[in-house]
Design a protein around this motif. Structure first.
Motif, PDB file in Angstrom:
ATOM      1  N   SER A  33       0.536  -0.840   0.131  1.00 36.30           N
ATOM      2  CA  SER A  33      -0.089   0.100   0.535  1.00 36.30           C
ATOM      3  C   SER A  33       0.670   1.289  -0.172  1.00 36.30           C
ATOM      4  O   SER A  33       1.573   0.955   0.193  1.00 36.30           O
ATOM      5  CB  SER A  33      -1.403  -0.023   1.065  1.00 36.30           C
ATOM      6  N   TRP A  34       0.643   2.510  -0.427  1.00 39.14           N
ATOM      7  CA  TRP A  34       0.465   3.742  -0.923  1.00 39.14           C
ATOM      8  C   TRP A  34      -0.054   4.572   0.564  1.00 39.14           C
ATOM      9  O   TRP A  34      -0.721   4.635   0.687  1.00 39.14           O
ATOM     10  CB  TRP A  34       1.291   4.503  -1.840  1.00 39.14           C
ATOM     11  N   TYR A  35       1.267   5.573   1.198  1.00 38.89           N
ATOM     12  CA  TYR A  35       0.201   6.596   2.517  1.00 38.89           C
ATOM     13  C   TYR A  35       1.190   8.101   2.026  1.00 38.89           C
ATOM     14  O   TYR A  35       2.842   8.108   1.275  1.00 38.89           O
ATOM     15  CB  TYR A  35       0.707   6.051   3.502  1.00 38.89           C
ATOM     16  N   ARG A  36       0.570   8.935   2.053  1.00 39.04           N
ATOM     17  CA  ARG A  36       0.817   9.997   2.161  1.00 39.04           C
ATOM     18  C   ARG A  36       1.128  10.930   3.506  1.00 39.04           C
ATOM     19  O   ARG A  36      -0.248  10.648   4.471  1.00 39.04           O
ATOM     20  CB  ARG A  36       0.292  11.091   1.339  1.00 39.04           C
ATOM     21  N   GLN A  37       1.670  11.781   3.877  1.00 41.98           N
ATOM     22  CA  GLN A  37       2.020  11.833   5.718  1.00 41.98           C
ATOM     23  C   GLN A  37       1.923  13.726   5.106  1.00 41.98           C
ATOM     24  O   GLN A  37       3.119  14.297   5.267  1.00 41.98           O
ATOM     25  CB  GLN A  37       3.082  11.294   6.580  1.00 41.98           C
ATOM     26  N   ASP A  38       0.720  14.262   5.884  1.00 42.95           N
ATOM     27  CA  ASP A  38       0.665  16.126   6.089  1.00 42.95           C
ATOM     28  C   ASP A  38       0.620  16.046   7.331  1.00 42.95           C
ATOM     29  O   ASP A  38      -0.421  15.555   7.620  1.00 42.95           O
ATOM     30  CB  ASP A  38      -0.195  15.922   5.222  1.00 42.95           C
ATOM     31  N   PRO A  39       1.369  17.073   7.845  1.00 43.94           N
ATOM     32  CA  PRO A  39       1.561  17.531   9.100  1.00 43.94           C
ATOM     33  C   PRO A  39      -0.142  18.131   9.372  1.00 43.94           C
ATOM     34  O   PRO A  39      -0.979  18.685   7.970  1.00 43.94           O
ATOM     35  CB  PRO A  39       2.078  19.332   8.993  1.00 43.94           C
ATOM     36  N   GLY A  40      -1.087  16.851  11.054  1.00 47.42           N
ATOM     37  CA  GLY A  40      -2.151  17.630  11.199  1.00 47.42           C
ATOM     38  C   GLY A  40      -2.673  16.683  10.186  1.00 47.42           C
ATOM     39  O   GLY A  40      -4.165  16.752  10.811  1.00 47.42           O
ATOM     40  N   LEU A  41      -2.722  16.501   9.231  1.00 49.68           N
ATOM     41  CA  LEU A  41      -3.945  15.359   8.477  1.00 49.68           C
ATOM     42  C   LEU A  41      -2.979  13.849   8.214  1.00 49.68           C
ATOM     43  O   LEU A  41      -3.969  12.455   8.721  1.00 49.68           O
ATOM     44  CB  LEU A  41      -3.922  15.302   7.546  1.00 49.68           C
ATOM     45  N   GLY A  42      -2.407  13.373   9.046  1.00 52.14           N
ATOM     46  CA  GLY A  42      -1.252  12.460  10.093  1.00 52.14           C
ATOM     47  C   GLY A  42      -1.553  11.284   8.603  1.00 52.14           C
ATOM     48  O   GLY A  42      -1.671  12.070   7.286  1.00 52.14           O
ATOM     49  N   LEU A  43      -1.625  10.041   8.807  1.00 48.78           N
ATOM     50  CA  LEU A  43      -1.367   9.219   7.348  1.00 48.78           C
ATOM     51  C   LEU A  43      -2.822   8.959   6.939  1.00 48.78           C
ATOM     52  O   LEU A  43      -3.450   8.342   7.371  1.00 48.78           O
ATOM     53  CB  LEU A  43      -0.382   7.769   8.574  1.00 48.78           C
ATOM     54  N   ARG A  44      -2.395   9.058   5.637  1.00 54.88           N
ATOM     55  CA  ARG A  44      -3.655   8.468   4.460  1.00 54.88           C
ATOM     56  C   ARG A  44      -3.591   7.550   3.995  1.00 54.88           C
ATOM     57  O   ARG A  44      -2.366   7.821   2.975  1.00 54.88           O
ATOM     58  CB  ARG A  44      -4.399   9.689   4.499  1.00 54.88           C
ATOM     59  N   GLN A  45      -4.569   7.016   3.623  1.00 51.08           N
ATOM     60  CA  GLN A  45      -3.730   5.734   2.321  1.00 51.08           C
ATOM     61  C   GLN A  45      -4.333   6.743   1.078  1.00 51.08           C
ATOM     62  O   GLN A  45      -5.580   6.659   0.590  1.00 51.08           O
ATOM     63  CB  GLN A  45      -4.969   4.376   2.529  1.00 51.08           C
ATOM     64  N   ILE A  46      -3.628   6.034   0.004  1.00 50.94           N
ATOM     65  CA  ILE A  46      -3.752   6.638  -1.028  1.00 50.94           C
ATOM     66  C   ILE A  46      -4.412   5.272  -2.137  1.00 50.94           C
ATOM     67  O   ILE A  46      -5.185   5.256  -2.776  1.00 50.94           O
ATOM     68  CB  ILE A  46      -2.353   6.930  -2.019  1.00 50.94           C
ATOM     69  N   TYR A  47      -3.256   4.088  -2.250  1.00 55.00           N
ATOM     70  CA  TYR A  47      -3.661   3.032  -2.865  1.00 55.00           C
ATOM     71  C   TYR A  47      -3.229   1.581  -2.568  1.00 55.00           C
ATOM     72  O   TYR A  47      -2.377   1.687  -1.660  1.00 55.00           O
ATOM     73  CB  TYR A  47      -3.456   3.112  -4.320  1.00 55.00           C
ATOM     74  N   TYR A  48      -3.663   0.348  -2.657  1.00 52.16           N
ATOM     75  CA  TYR A  48      -2.759   0.081  -2.259  1.00 52.16           C
ATOM     76  C   TYR A  48      -3.146  -1.582  -2.926  1.00 52.16           C
ATOM     77  O   TYR A  48      -4.266  -1.213  -3.568  1.00 52.16           O
ATOM     78  CB  TYR A  48      -4.247  -0.810  -0.207  1.00 52.16           C
ATOM     79  N   SER A  49      -3.109  -2.490  -2.464  1.00 50.89           N
ATOM     80  CA  SER A  49      -3.005  -4.090  -3.567  1.00 50.89           C
ATOM     81  C   SER A  49      -3.043  -4.990  -3.059  1.00 50.89           C
ATOM     82  O   SER A  49      -1.959  -5.326  -1.973  1.00 50.89           O
ATOM     83  CB  SER A  49      -1.870  -3.575  -4.542  1.00 50.89           C
ATOM     84  N   MET A  50      -3.966  -6.131  -3.315  1.00 49.08           N
ATOM     85  CA  MET A  50      -3.854  -7.108  -2.175  1.00 49.08           C
ATOM     86  C   MET A  50      -3.341  -8.460  -2.773  1.00 49.08           C
ATOM     87  O   MET A  50      -2.477  -9.558  -2.403  1.00 49.08           O
ATOM     88  CB  MET A  50      -5.368  -8.532  -2.310  1.00 49.08           C
ATOM     89  N   ASP A  56      -7.080  -1.629  -5.320  1.00 48.26           N
ATOM     90  CA  ASP A  56      -7.826  -0.321  -4.976  1.00 48.26           C
ATOM     91  C   ASP A  56      -7.333   0.761  -4.495  1.00 48.26           C
ATOM     92  O   ASP A  56      -6.778   0.811  -3.832  1.00 48.26           O
ATOM     93  CB  ASP A  56      -8.618  -1.494  -3.919  1.00 48.26           C
ATOM     94  N   LYS A  57      -8.740   2.316  -4.644  1.00 47.97           N
ATOM     95  CA  LYS A  57      -8.445   3.360  -4.066  1.00 47.97           C
ATOM     96  C   LYS A  57      -8.232   3.261  -2.466  1.00 47.97           C
ATOM     97  O   LYS A  57      -9.190   1.930  -2.202  1.00 47.97           O
ATOM     98  CB  LYS A  57      -9.590   3.795  -4.627  1.00 47.97           C
ATOM     99  N   GLY A  58      -7.702   3.688  -2.049  1.00 49.74           N
ATOM    100  CA  GLY A  58      -7.529   4.415  -0.909  1.00 49.74           C
ATOM    101  C   GLY A  58      -8.700   5.333  -0.125  1.00 49.74           C
ATOM    102  O   GLY A  58      -9.451   5.648  -0.698  1.00 49.74           O
ATOM    103  N   ASP A  59      -8.062   5.723   0.230  1.00 50.61           N
ATOM    104  CA  ASP A  59      -8.380   7.262   0.972  1.00 50.61           C
ATOM    105  C   ASP A  59      -8.721   8.752   0.105  1.00 50.61           C
ATOM    106  O   ASP A  59      -9.400  10.000   0.199  1.00 50.61           O
ATOM    107  CB  ASP A  59      -8.731   7.759   2.724  1.00 50.61           C
TER     108      ASP A  59
END
Lengths: 112, 109
Positions: A33-50, A56-59
């Motif tokens: 999976s891929w995440y991005r991390q931004d100040p004040g927003l934490g870690l958010r998932q972009i895409y993942y792969s089973m 499939d899409k993340g958040d």
């Protein structure tokens, strides 16, 4: 050594210039999976792969593409980067939901 | 949608103190919970993984507990050291992995 390797570690690019951030794992993990991390927003998932060819899409998938042609690699593609994609990006892999995740060292992307 | 909350957001303690970091989650149907440490601008280092059937895990001065029914986990750090200064992240794994916002810990010499 078991690890997740991301490249590059740092990248400065201009708006609209396509780029790819690579991610590779040597643990034979099915899940990535891929995440991005931004100040004040934490870690958010972009895409993942089973698994291979299953993604499939993340958040927050807008503006990103991924592919999973091989089990070990899961590149993140920004077709037309914009300044709001300036962030710290992490790739992670896991052997499944009952196991922990291993993270890469991160890629700091700046889009100007 | 699973929501993960970490309290406190920041914590400053003198060296040698024992401390507890808290993590709560809204949906108890989880597979496991993982605690990470992150130094500024760096990657995530896994500290402890607690599977849903377990109540706690220990590694050195760290002890993590899990109470699925109440949606809570705690990370206990014994005899804190300045080198423990970092952000501690709690992540809950169900069909996905969701992170809390983290607790920024400062241990003063």
């Amino acid at each position: 050594e078991a690890q997740v390797t991301q490249n590059p570690r740092y990248l400065i690019t201009v708006t609209g210039k396509k780029l790819t951030v690579t991610c590779s794992q040597n643990m034979n993990h099915e899940y990535m999976s891929w995440y991005r991390q931004d100040p004040g927003l934490g870690l958010r998932q972009i895409y993942y792969s089973m698994n291979v060819e299953v993604t499939d899409k993340g958040d927050v998938p807008e503006g990103y593409k991924v592919s999973r042609k091989e089990k070990r690699n899961f590149p993140l593609i920004l077709e037309s980067p914009s300044p709001n994609q300036t962030s710290l990006y992490f790739c992670a892999s896991s052997d499944g939901q009952y196991y922990g995740y291993t993270f890469g060292s991160g890629t700091r992307l700046t889009v100007v | 949608k699973q929501e993960v909350t970490q309290i406190p957001a920041a914590l400053s303690v003198p060296e040698g103190e024992n401390l507890v970091l808290n993590c709560s989650f809204t949906d108890s149907a989880i597979y496991n919970l993982q605690w990470f440490r992150q130094d500024p601008g760096k990657g995530l280092t896994s500290l402890l993984l607690i599977q849903s059937s377990q109540r706690e895990q220990t590694s050195g001065r760290l002890n993590a507990s899990l109470d699925k029914s109440s949606g809570r986990s705690t990370l206990y750090i014994a005899a804190s050291q300045p080198g423990d200064s970092a952000t501690y992240l709690c992540a809950v794994i169900d069909n996905d992995m969701r992170f809390g916002a983290g607790t920024r810990l400062t241990v003063k010499p």
